[in-house]
Design a protein around this motif. Structure first.
Motif, PDB file in Angstrom:
ATOM      1  N   VAL A 102     -86.644  55.770 -41.641  1.00 35.05           N
ATOM      2  CA  VAL A 102     -86.639  56.275 -43.015  1.00 35.05           C
ATOM      3  C   VAL A 102     -85.352  55.819 -43.689  1.00 35.05           C
ATOM      4  N   LYS A 119     -90.508  54.633 -45.597  1.00 33.34           N
ATOM      5  CA  LYS A 119     -90.708  55.037 -44.205  1.00 33.34           C
ATOM      6  C   LYS A 119     -91.480  53.906 -43.544  1.00 33.34           C
ATOM      7  N   GLY A 131     -90.919  55.842 -37.293  1.00 38.70           N
ATOM      8  CA  GLY A 131     -90.184  56.861 -38.033  1.00 38.70           C
ATOM      9  C   GLY A 131     -88.898  56.409 -38.693  1.00 38.70           C
TER      10      GLY A 131
END
Length: 147
Positions: A136, A117, A134
């Motif tokens: 990922v 992440k 954010g």
């Protein structure tokens, strides 16, 4: 005859793609997003090409010109198959008036599943913030291919 030529072409292209993954695994699985004159590069955890026996990931920002501020925060997560618990290996780096920044979490290879992440921050030369938070990656099972 035409079918045979198409079949051979498909095999050749597949071999080139697979070959590039073995030559440079970090770039083979990287996704890139462009913001202004900067590229944000997000990788999938892979066997390190620099430290034998390590699993690593190198999320980074590469810009053509120096920016006021670049920051990268990354957390590589490790989970053993069948386990609910996730271990976290973090890395964080920042710099002023630079055109490159990375954060590289790594550890000794284990027979586990890994993902990363990452958060990216660019403050350009006009003082405008560009936040890409954010990101990922997918889970990568046993990236070092331990037996």
């Amino acid at each position: 005859m035409r079918f045979l030529k198409i079949f051979i072409a498909v095999l050749f292209i597949s071999a080139v793609v697979v070959g590039s993954a073995f030559l440079n695994p970090s770039e083979a699985y990287a996704a890139t997003k462009t913001i202004g004159d900067c590229d944000i590069i997000m990788e999938v955890p892979h066997a390190s090409g620099h430290v034998r026996g390590n699993v690593t990931v190198d999320p980074r920002i590469k810009c053509k010109t120096k920016q006021r501020y670049l920051g990268v925060t990354a957390v590589m997560e490790r989970k053993f198959p069948g386990s609910q618990y996730t271990w976290k290996i973090s890395a964080k780096r920042k710099g002023d008036n630079v055109n490159y920044m990375n954060a590289t979490p790594n550890e000794r290879c284990q027979k586990a599943d890994y993902r990363v992440k990452a958060d990216f921050l660019i403050v350009d030369n006009r003082g405008v913030r560009h936040e890409e938070f954010g990101y990922v990656s997918i889970w990568k099972s046993n990236p070092c291919r331990l037996l």
